[in-house]
Scaffold this motif. Sequence first.
Motif, short mmCIF file in Angstrom:
data_model
loop_
_atom_site.label_atom_id
_atom_site.label_comp_id
_atom_site.label_asym_id
_atom_site.label_seq_id
_atom_site.Cartn_x
_atom_site.Cartn_y
_atom_site.Cartn_z
N ASP A 126 -10.87 20.35 -18.76
CA ASP A 126 -11.55 21.23 -17.81
C ASP A 126 -12.01 20.43 -16.59
OD1 ASP A 126 -12.40 23.73 -17.02
OD2 ASP A 126 -14.42 23.44 -17.82
N ARG A 128 -11.16 20.26 -13.42
CA ARG A 128 -11.36 20.90 -12.12
C ARG A 128 -12.68 21.66 -12.03
NH1 ARG A 128 -7.45 21.04 -8.42
NH2 ARG A 128 -5.46 20.08 -8.98
N ASN A 129 -13.28 21.97 -13.16
CA ASN A 129 -14.57 22.67 -13.14
C ASN A 129 -15.76 21.73 -13.32
OD1 ASN A 129 -13.53 25.31 -12.79
ND2 ASN A 129 -12.96 25.37 -14.95
N SER A 130 -15.48 20.44 -13.39
CA SER A 130 -16.57 19.47 -13.57
C SER A 130 -17.19 19.10 -12.23
CB SER A 130 -16.05 18.21 -14.26
OG SER A 130 -15.21 17.48 -13.39
N LYS A 134 -15.59 17.75 -8.34
CA LYS A 134 -15.99 18.30 -7.05
C LYS A 134 -16.42 17.20 -6.09
CE LYS A 134 -17.35 22.66 -9.17
NZ LYS A 134 -18.47 23.49 -9.66
#
Length: 243
Positions: A126, A128-130, A134
């Motif tokens: 996961d 890209r959602n961490s 970002k």
Amino acid sequence: MAATRSKSENRSQERREKILQAAISLFSEQGYHHSSTRQIAKTAGVSEGTVFNNFESKSALLEVIIQGFYERLRNTAQEGLVNKHSCKEQFDFLAENHICVISEDNFLLMRLLAVYFSEHFNFYLDYRNSSIFKHSKIYTSLFDQVIREGIARKELKEDIKLSAMRDLFFGSMEYGVRSMLAQLETEETALNQKQLKAYAHTLCQPIWQSMANPKELHSKINEKELDLCERLERIAERLEEKI
């Protein structure tokens, strides 16, 4: 009331900063796993409860510190790029800055990232959602900007695969940093800024050569040759005058 609230907020921010600095110091000296929240609180001069009032856990504290490193990388890169004009100058600076900032605190960022990845088993599933992704994306977008501008100015080839070049650029330096860490463990000698910058150039020069517009490279070589010829002609003229 407003003044009282402002003072309270300032004190709270100061305590938070002391906790962060204490954690950075301890993580650097004795490692993440060997540094307890009790030690961090004692070093910061606060209670252990205050640590948990500001950070949910030691893992959350680790994440904030890593984010701070990415912010420092981004800020120093942005400041330095302002004074660099050609794509080559900007490319070289990004490489130098990346290596030099990461080398601070005995390469603490690299060591903490290794801990973070091991602590979060599903990180890559996961990614890209961490929050780490970002912050990393904001920072690496500076590289994208430099390359896009280089293409627009025809200093670089038009058919560059940007994502691949970005991975090569940052990936080669991260692997290089790990090699330096292994070397330091063996030799116990720190590299100075000049050596670090030279190493960054060695790692990234093949990447630059693969992207550079051949016409632009040829043009620069011709400019140097013309300049050399002009200087030799002036020297010859002065010698003839003296004869």
